[in-house]
Design a protein around this motif. Sequence first.
Motif, PDB file in Angstrom:
ATOM      1  N   ASP A  98       0.799  -0.766  -0.015  1.00 45.97           N
ATOM      2  CA  ASP A  98      -0.041   0.205  -0.066  1.00 45.97           C
ATOM      3  C   ASP A  98       1.023   0.994  -0.228  1.00 45.97           C
ATOM      4  N   GLU A  99       2.582   1.356   0.612  1.00 45.75           N
ATOM      5  CA  GLU A  99       2.551   2.362   0.617  1.00 45.75           C
ATOM      6  C   GLU A  99       3.326   2.815  -0.710  1.00 45.75           C
ATOM      7  N   LEU A 100       3.798   2.156  -1.153  1.00 47.91           N
ATOM      8  CA  LEU A 100       4.105   1.764  -2.964  1.00 47.91           C
ATOM      9  C   LEU A 100       3.167   2.492  -3.562  1.00 47.91           C
ATOM     10  N   MET A 101       1.799   1.939  -4.064  1.00 50.20           N
ATOM     11  CA  MET A 101       1.425   2.663  -4.794  1.00 50.20           C
ATOM     12  C   MET A 101       0.678   4.019  -3.493  1.00 50.20           C
ATOM     13  N   SER A 102       1.161   4.504  -2.999  1.00 45.31           N
ATOM     14  CA  SER A 102       0.707   5.725  -2.757  1.00 45.31           C
ATOM     15  C   SER A 102       1.268   6.231  -2.999  1.00 45.31           C
ATOM     16  N   VAL A 103       3.030   6.066  -3.372  1.00 49.53           N
ATOM     17  CA  VAL A 103       4.388   7.115  -3.979  1.00 49.53           C
ATOM     18  C   VAL A 103       3.621   7.803  -5.053  1.00 49.53           C
ATOM     19  N   THR A 104       4.314   8.896  -5.002  1.00 47.88           N
ATOM     20  CA  THR A 104       4.737   9.532  -6.662  1.00 47.88           C
ATOM     21  C   THR A 104       5.526  10.050  -6.873  1.00 47.88           C
ATOM     22  N   PHE A 105       5.855   8.995  -8.004  1.00 47.23           N
ATOM     23  CA  PHE A 105       7.343   8.980  -8.179  1.00 47.23           C
ATOM     24  C   PHE A 105       7.946  10.040  -9.150  1.00 47.23           C
ATOM     25  N   PRO A 106       8.579  10.818  -9.111  1.00 45.82           N
ATOM     26  CA  PRO A 106       8.851  11.694 -10.299  1.00 45.82           C
ATOM     27  C   PRO A 106       8.698  10.527 -11.910  1.00 45.82           C
ATOM     28  N   PRO A 107       8.965  11.498 -12.975  1.00 45.20           N
ATOM     29  CA  PRO A 107       8.929  10.808 -14.302  1.00 45.20           C
ATOM     30  C   PRO A 107      10.464  10.904 -14.369  1.00 45.20           C
ATOM     31  N   THR A 108      10.433   9.607 -15.704  1.00 42.63           N
ATOM     32  CA  THR A 108      11.600   9.546 -15.480  1.00 42.63           C
ATOM     33  C   THR A 108      12.729  10.376 -16.173  1.00 42.63           C
ATOM     34  N   LYS A 109      13.284  10.576 -15.551  1.00 43.33           N
ATOM     35  CA  LYS A 109      14.863  11.711 -15.452  1.00 43.33           C
ATOM     36  C   LYS A 109      15.831  10.987 -17.531  1.00 43.33           C
ATOM     37  N   TRP A 110      16.138  12.130 -18.461  1.00 46.54           N
ATOM     38  CA  TRP A 110      16.013  11.776 -19.548  1.00 46.54           C
ATOM     39  C   TRP A 110      17.616  12.329 -19.622  1.00 46.54           C
ATOM     40  N   ALA A 111      18.743  11.634 -20.171  1.00 49.83           N
ATOM     41  CA  ALA A 111      19.207  12.250 -20.353  1.00 49.83           C
ATOM     42  C   ALA A 111      19.388  13.353 -22.291  1.00 49.83           C
ATOM     43  N   VAL A 112      19.839  12.083 -22.195  1.00 44.97           N
ATOM     44  CA  VAL A 112      19.164  11.800 -24.403  1.00 44.97           C
ATOM     45  C   VAL A 112      17.557  11.334 -24.541  1.00 44.97           C
ATOM     46  N   PRO A 113      16.286  12.748 -24.717  1.00 38.00           N
ATOM     47  CA  PRO A 113      15.276  12.020 -24.528  1.00 38.00           C
ATOM     48  C   PRO A 113      15.110  11.073 -25.574  1.00 38.00           C
ATOM     49  N   GLY A 114      14.206   9.853 -25.474  1.00 39.68           N
ATOM     50  CA  GLY A 114      14.401   8.483 -26.302  1.00 39.68           C
ATOM     51  C   GLY A 114      15.371   7.836 -26.622  1.00 39.68           C
ATOM     52  N   VAL A 115      16.486   8.308 -26.005  1.00 38.33           N
ATOM     53  CA  VAL A 115      17.420   7.473 -26.002  1.00 38.33           C
ATOM     54  C   VAL A 115      18.224   6.695 -24.624  1.00 38.33           C
ATOM     55  N   ILE A 116      18.984   8.226 -23.981  1.00 43.42           N
ATOM     56  CA  ILE A 116      20.123   7.319 -23.023  1.00 43.42           C
ATOM     57  C   ILE A 116      18.851   8.003 -22.043  1.00 43.42           C
ATOM     58  N   ALA A 117      17.943   7.299 -20.458  1.00 41.90           N
ATOM     59  CA  ALA A 117      17.635   7.324 -19.479  1.00 41.90           C
ATOM     60  C   ALA A 117      18.676   7.507 -18.014  1.00 41.90           C
ATOM     61  N   GLU A 118      18.355   7.402 -17.237  1.00 39.99           N
ATOM     62  CA  GLU A 118      18.368   7.493 -16.090  1.00 39.99           C
ATOM     63  C   GLU A 118      18.709   5.855 -15.895  1.00 39.99           C
ATOM     64  N   GLY A 119      20.314   5.350 -14.935  1.00 40.30           N
ATOM     65  CA  GLY A 119      19.869   4.729 -14.536  1.00 40.30           C
ATOM     66  C   GLY A 119      21.246   3.736 -15.338  1.00 40.30           C
ATOM     67  N   LEU A 120      21.206   2.951 -15.501  1.00 38.02           N
ATOM     68  CA  LEU A 120      22.627   1.947 -16.041  1.00 38.02           C
ATOM     69  C   LEU A 120      22.777   1.829 -17.603  1.00 38.02           C
ATOM     70  N   ASN A 121      23.450   2.890 -18.081  1.00 40.08           N
ATOM     71  CA  ASN A 121      23.161   2.099 -20.012  1.00 40.08           C
ATOM     72  C   ASN A 121      24.620   1.573 -19.494  1.00 40.08           C
ATOM     73  N   LEU A 122      24.625   0.928 -21.469  1.00 40.82           N
ATOM     74  CA  LEU A 122      25.788  -0.121 -22.001  1.00 40.82           C
ATOM     75  C   LEU A 122      25.883   0.023 -23.102  1.00 40.82           C
ATOM     76  N   LEU A 123      27.010   1.010 -23.217  1.00 35.56           N
ATOM     77  CA  LEU A 123      26.826   1.728 -25.441  1.00 35.56           C
ATOM     78  C   LEU A 123      28.165   0.861 -25.467  1.00 35.56           C
ATOM     79  N   ALA A 124      28.115  -0.440 -26.211  1.00 35.12           N
ATOM     80  CA  ALA A 124      28.721  -1.059 -26.973  1.00 35.12           C
ATOM     81  C   ALA A 124      29.272  -0.540 -28.206  1.00 35.12           C
ATOM     82  N   GLY A 125      29.828  -1.278 -28.892  1.00 32.08           N
ATOM     83  CA  GLY A 125      30.676  -1.481 -30.570  1.00 32.08           C
ATOM     84  C   GLY A 125      31.704  -1.951 -30.602  1.00 32.08           C
TER      85      GLY A 125
END
Length: 383
Positions: A38-65
Amino acid sequence: MTSERPSHLRLVAGDVVHVPGGDQGAAPTPFRTSWTADELMSVTFPPTKWAVPGVIAEGLNLLAGPPKVGKSWLSLATAVAVAGGGKALEAIEVEPGPVLYLALEDTPRRLQSRMGKILGDNPAPRGLTLATACETLPRGGDQAIARWLERNPGARMVIIDVFAKVRGTTPPGLSAYDADYAAMSRAKNLADTYGVAVVLVHHVRKMGSDDFLEQVSGTNGLAGAADATLVLKRQRGTADGVLHVTGRDVEEAEYAMAFQPAAGVWHLLDGPPEDHTLGETRATIVRYVRANPNSTPKAIADGTGLSYENVRKTCPRMASDGQLCVDASSRYRVPGTSAQESVPVVPGVPELAVSSTNAASQQGQTSLPTVPAVPVHEEDTPS
């Protein structure tokens, strides 16, 4: 570029937390990891924070090539764009914020040269911190990055180029998968705790694969621990490339890109990747068929200006290569679009034959032919 570097372009050797000016904010609120339902469902989380909208979001990103494909150019140009609030990939507006870029395979001289090419006549962004050395994450590198994040509470991105430099040694007794997952976990903890995008630059394996995730060097523990995986692919000697993206907070997508060597930047191209990675003739055919599905070679030739003979030979080859689909009537469409159902020919309604029983009802209908009288033979006359 002059030999004097602006004071706000911070180049740090060793401890990446050594930033002129001292603390710039308090430590973040401790990262909470458990709730009742019930605590989790009552929490209002902020929207996902993007470094590059649609491509790189907050969190762990692995860029390979692959080596020398342009990963470092892509990473550095993205860092400059985010720190300065410009356009990432020359096309995507980004919100400005502090960025830490660990150029662990570069010397200060090479880094300065690359920065000069990317910046051109633009000023160096005040929010970009550059480092050419960092301790491995298990031996304090993660704590050093954390202290930089505490000094820069509005940070939007941390780029580690390359991950192998900070990974550290593998703990004894772990399987290859567990070792890869554990190595990623320290970087993921930073990303989750501080709500920032952490980008780890990595390599792909030499053996190719149809699945771009399987091309990432190492076990599936690397991509499994990452919130998003990005793979940059480019044929050697060409400018066009494809950036494959998939993740938990980002939709799976493929972006057609081109590298501009003179400016040292990648930029997004209009349209899907196949329009740019195909040859000119095939790309022209794909564009036309996408807009005009279920087209015949004659219609394609008329609509594109290509010769009919060229289209007639190229379309079957494209169908064999999986670039087009074809039906029994030699009509072509791009994969993923529905085939046009053929409408059966409606059979003609047969004319009603006039008999002795309906002849009277047909009187006045001049469209029906006159039925000749049946001759009567004497032998058929009843006696």
